[in-house]
Motif scaffolding. Structure first.
Motif, PDB file in Angstrom:
ATOM      1  N   LEU A 195      12.056  -1.469   6.978  1.00 28.91           N
ATOM      2  CA  LEU A 195      13.205  -0.916   5.801  1.00 28.91           C
ATOM      3  C   LEU A 195      14.741  -1.313   6.144  1.00 28.91           C
ATOM      4  O   LEU A 195      14.952  -1.794   4.983  1.00 28.91           O
TER       5      LEU A 195
ATOM      6  N   LEU B 104       7.228  -4.357   1.322  1.00 33.35           N
ATOM      7  CA  LEU B 104       6.961  -2.727   1.896  1.00 33.35           C
ATOM      8  C   LEU B 104       5.465  -2.576   0.544  1.00 33.35           C
ATOM      9  O   LEU B 104       5.022  -1.660   1.441  1.00 33.35           O
TER      10      LEU B 104
ATOM     11  N   ASN C 191      15.559   1.445  -3.657  1.00 33.62           N
ATOM     12  CA  ASN C 191      15.675   0.105  -3.054  1.00 33.62           C
ATOM     13  C   ASN C 191      16.698  -0.782  -4.166  1.00 33.62           C
ATOM     14  O   ASN C 191      17.770  -1.121  -4.189  1.00 33.62           O
TER      15      ASN C 191
ATOM     16  N   PHE D  55       3.341   3.019   4.693  1.00 37.54           N
ATOM     17  CA  PHE D  55       4.305   3.967   4.251  1.00 37.54           C
ATOM     18  C   PHE D  55       2.882   4.320   3.724  1.00 37.54           C
ATOM     19  O   PHE D  55       1.206   3.695   2.620  1.00 37.54           O
TER      20      PHE D  55
ATOM     21  N   TRP E  85      10.743   4.744  -1.643  1.00 41.63           N
ATOM     22  CA  TRP E  85      11.528   3.565  -1.471  1.00 41.63           C
ATOM     23  C   TRP E  85      11.830   2.401  -2.687  1.00 41.63           C
ATOM     24  O   TRP E  85      12.661   1.739  -2.396  1.00 41.63           O
ATOM     25  N   SER E  86      11.601   2.229  -3.021  1.00 44.33           N
ATOM     26  CA  SER E  86      11.400   1.115  -4.178  1.00 44.33           C
ATOM     27  C   SER E  86      11.804   1.477  -5.272  1.00 44.33           C
ATOM     28  O   SER E  86      13.325   0.206  -5.149  1.00 44.33           O
TER      29      SER E  86
ATOM     30  N   LYS F 201       7.625   1.151   9.957  1.00 44.41           N
ATOM     31  CA  LYS F 201       9.096   1.328   8.853  1.00 44.41           C
ATOM     32  C   LYS F 201       9.994   1.154   8.876  1.00 44.41           C
ATOM     33  O   LYS F 201      10.551   0.507   7.840  1.00 44.41           O
TER      34      LYS F 201
ATOM     35  N   GLU G 298       5.307   7.474  -0.625  1.00 47.85           N
ATOM     36  CA  GLU G 298       6.746   6.562  -0.148  1.00 47.85           C
ATOM     37  C   GLU G 298       7.233   5.767  -1.035  1.00 47.85           C
ATOM     38  O   GLU G 298       7.887   5.004  -0.718  1.00 47.85           O
ATOM     39  N   LYS G 299       5.889   4.744  -0.940  1.00 44.88           N
ATOM     40  CA  LYS G 299       6.539   3.559  -1.536  1.00 44.88           C
ATOM     41  C   LYS G 299       7.076   3.840  -2.426  1.00 44.88           C
ATOM     42  O   LYS G 299       7.941   2.878  -2.537  1.00 44.88           O
TER      43      LYS G 299
END
Length: 78
Positions: free
Chosen positions: A19, A34, A52, A40, A48-49, A15, A44-45
């Motif tokens: 990141l 990712l 990001n 993930f 985080w997408s 992870k 979470e994906k």
């Protein structure tokens, strides 16, 4: 047959490494990495997408603002 400890598998399984690649190197162009990672969960994906894309957009906007400010300063000098 692929070795289980290949460099690709070590990166996709970490992870922290994913990141770091997303935020320090590739920006939103690293999102496929990712989504390929089994480390993930789907939630979470997605999270985080979104983070990001917002982060990368902010960095691009900051760069554009600095370029615009510099351009106006250069025009004011000459």
């Amino acid at each position: 047959m692929r070795p289980k400890n290949s460099a690709k598998n070590r990166i996709l399984g970490s992870k922290g490494m994913i990141l770091v690649i997303l935020f320090a190197v590739t920006g939103f162009l690293g999102l496929p990495l990712l989504w390929m990672s089994p480390a993930f969960s789907r939630i979470e994906k997605i999270a985080w997408s979104v983070i990001n894309v917002l982060y990368t957009s902010l960095m691009i906007a900051a760069c554009a603002a600095i370029c615009w400010w510099s351009y106006n300063r250069i025009l004011g000098i000459f």
